[in-house]
Design an enzyme around this catalytic site. Structure first.
Site, PDB file in Angstrom:
ATOM      1  N   SER A 129       3.498  -5.247  -4.358  1.00 11.78           N
ATOM      2  CA  SER A 129       3.607  -6.626  -4.700  1.00 11.78           C
ATOM      3  C   SER A 129       2.957  -7.227  -3.307  1.00 11.78           C
ATOM      4  O   SER A 129       2.211  -7.345  -2.876  1.00 11.78           O
ATOM      5  CB  SER A 129       4.842  -7.059  -5.313  1.00 11.78           C
ATOM      6  OG  SER A 129       4.734  -8.243  -5.911  1.00 11.78           O
ATOM      7  N   ASP A 134      -0.677 -12.896  -5.326  1.00 13.67           N
ATOM      8  CA  ASP A 134      -0.021 -11.938  -4.187  1.00 13.67           C
ATOM      9  C   ASP A 134      -0.859 -10.618  -4.407  1.00 13.67           C
ATOM     10  O   ASP A 134      -1.806 -10.323  -5.140  1.00 13.67           O
ATOM     11  CB  ASP A 134       1.352 -11.856  -4.460  1.00 13.67           C
ATOM     12  CG  ASP A 134       1.935 -11.206  -5.696  1.00 13.67           C
ATOM     13  OD1 ASP A 134       1.268 -11.345  -6.587  1.00 13.67           O
ATOM     14  OD2 ASP A 134       2.797 -10.715  -5.722  1.00 13.67           O
ATOM     15  N   ASP A 194      -0.294  -7.636  -6.142  1.00 13.15           N
ATOM     16  CA  ASP A 194      -0.720  -7.202  -7.253  1.00 13.15           C
ATOM     17  C   ASP A 194      -1.013  -8.237  -8.234  1.00 13.15           C
ATOM     18  O   ASP A 194      -1.098  -7.807  -9.676  1.00 13.15           O
ATOM     19  CB  ASP A 194       0.159  -6.359  -7.730  1.00 13.15           C
ATOM     20  CG  ASP A 194       1.399  -7.053  -7.871  1.00 13.15           C
ATOM     21  OD1 ASP A 194       1.819  -8.071  -7.469  1.00 13.15           O
ATOM     22  OD2 ASP A 194       2.444  -6.455  -8.686  1.00 13.15           O
ATOM     23  N   ASP A 232       0.407 -10.464  -9.843  1.00 13.16           N
ATOM     24  CA  ASP A 232       1.507 -10.934 -10.969  1.00 13.16           C
ATOM     25  C   ASP A 232       2.333 -12.219 -10.822  1.00 13.16           C
ATOM     26  O   ASP A 232       2.996 -12.566 -11.442  1.00 13.16           O
ATOM     27  CB  ASP A 232       2.241  -9.855 -11.214  1.00 13.16           C
ATOM     28  CG  ASP A 232       3.568  -9.503 -10.136  1.00 13.16           C
ATOM     29  OD1 ASP A 232       3.246 -10.104  -8.885  1.00 13.16           O
ATOM     30  OD2 ASP A 232       4.444  -8.762 -10.261  1.00 13.16           O
TER      31      ASP A 232
END
Length: 448
Positions: free
Chosen positions: A102, A243, A245, A247
């Site tokens: 992440s 960010d 990833d 999400d």
């Protein structure tokens, strides 16, 4: 059995050190494969990743484990986490895997698992998988003739982008808007600029040149300074920061000011409530969300339902309460009408729909409440139980008493990093600062 590997968002740690090693990834895949091999159909798993160098280590290790258990593997390459959740369902896979840490730096990596319904796994299922890993020698691998196969899905990016664009109202477009999008050198470095451009925006992309090492480095949702400067320099209407990833989402208005996840939830909730789209009469957020959001929603006769930190817990509460809007102050925004996990790009399009309809500057459209002063401090945590020490408990109690009913104190160990997080908020900013510092000093003394 308590979970040792799984935290609040899958398995995470330093790449090529336990538990984020090729060997552990192999064992995890075999154990998860055994858990999700149900029935006599041909089983399949989809695997995506972000742009970290260590993805090249974990992806083949996971693939080997699943193939050994007789599962076919569909490799998607660099894709946002919500794309993996969506494609797990649409491809009728038995399991989805996202390789990502992440917002963490490239040195870290992690593994997130999704069930066939596209939702992150429950604590109970993760506990069972860990038990299978512990008994690795007893796992029954597939016979030689029943090994799985691996293939790469070439149109995965296009499938996800079309799904994202369908979430934007057909009667609207982004014509005339200049948008700076910071992709954090991460998983959305191709899809995010393309979606915005195809909907009509003039797009300036930054953080869109990943090299395996620069993911989240001085960019993205956790480091928006570069985006703030670029929005002003480009005289753009707004900026979007994702960010690693993709999400989570943080906005920057035309003045370079940050709009966090609490304001985004407030904006979407009010818009959906006005259109009779908001379900459950509430928004679900974590204990970190500002009291200002709670008061704003109360003014709309809506509730704020709080959960522990972690978008997985937000989703579980949303499902239990029948809500379709939830998220975290950090920018994880979950919109149940469109997905099963946080999706920075879909959240951005919902905010953009409100902005287009309003026809006013972003700074006037996206700030719906005045947040109470809130301070968060992270302390490195090297083991022991400092939060159980009497002097720490006394400091926490003293802070709660000082803030009274118009404030609160929250102390917790991070589920993704070796730190203790100290948060306080209240109406007196100076008092909030003193409370946090007093507790931090008590914890530091207890840890010596």
């Amino acid at each position: 059995m308590t979970r040792k590997l799984f935290g609040t968002d899958g398995i995470r740690g330093k790449a090529n050190a336990e538990p984020v090693t090729a060997m552990t990834a192999l064992k995890l895949a075999m154990a998860a494969g055994a858990e999700f091999t149900r029935g006599d159909h041909r089983h399949r798993v989809v695997i995506g990743k972000d742009t970290r160098l260590s993805g090249y280590m974990l992806e083949p290790a996971l693939t080997s484990g699943f193939v050994a258990m007789g599962m076919d593997v569909i490799l998607l390459g660099p894709m946002p986490t919500p794309a993996i959740a969506m494609l797990t369902r649409s491809l009728r896979a038995d399991l989805g895997v996202m390789i990502s840490a992440s917002h963490n730096p490239y040195e870290d990596n992690g593994i997130k698992l999704f069930g066939p319904d596209g939702y992150k796994l429950s604590d109970e299922v993760e506990t069972r998988i860990e038990a299978r890993m512990a008994a690795h020698e007893t796992l029954q691998a597939a016979p030689s003739a029943e090994l799985g196969r691996a293939l790469r899905l070439d149109d995965a990016r296009g499938r996800y982008m079309e799904a994202v664009k369908r979430s934007f109202p057909k009667s609207l477009n982004l014509d005339g808007l200049k948008i700076v999008v910071d992709c954090a050198h991460g998983a959305a470095y191709r899809v995010a600029p393309t979606v915005l451009w195809e909907l009509g925006a003039e797009v300036v992309a930054i953080g869109d040149a990943p090299d395996g090492f620069n993911i989240n480095r001085e960019c993205g949702a956790t480091a928006p300074a570069a985006l703030q400067k670029r929005v002003i320099a480009e005289k753009a209407d707004l900026g979007l920061a994702l960010d690693g990833d993709a999400d989570r989402l943080i906005l920057v208005d035309e003045k370079g000011q940050i709009v966090d996840g609490d304001q985004i939830m407030a904006l979407i909730a009010r818009s959906w409530a006005e259109r009779d789209r908001l379900q459950g009469g509430a928004v679900v957020a974590t204990v970190m969300s500002n009291l200002g959001l709670e008061r704003f929603l109360a003014g709309l006769k809506l509730k704020l339902l709080r959960t522990p930190v972690g978008d997985r817990y937000v989703v579980e509460r949303m499902r239990a309460e029948g809500c379709n809007v939830g998220g975290e102050q950090s920018g994880h925004i979950i919109l149940g009408d469109y997905g099963t996990t946080g999706d920075g790009l879909i959240a951005a399009l919902q905010v953009l729909a409100v902005i287009v309809r309003a026809g006013r500057p972003v700074s006037e459209t996206t700030r719906l409440f005045q947040p109470l002063p809130q301070l968060l401090k992270n302390l490195k945590f090297n083991g022991g139980q400092p939060l159980e020490r009497d002097e720490v408990k006394a400091a926490i109690k003293g802070g709660e008493t000082a803030l009274g009913t118009n404030g609160r104190v929250l102390i917790r160990k991070s589920g993704t990093e070796p730190v203790i997080r100290i948060m306080a908020e209240g109406e007196d900013e100076a008092l909030v600062g003193r409370v946090v510092e007093d507790i931090a000093q008590a914890i530091e003394r207890a840890g010596k």
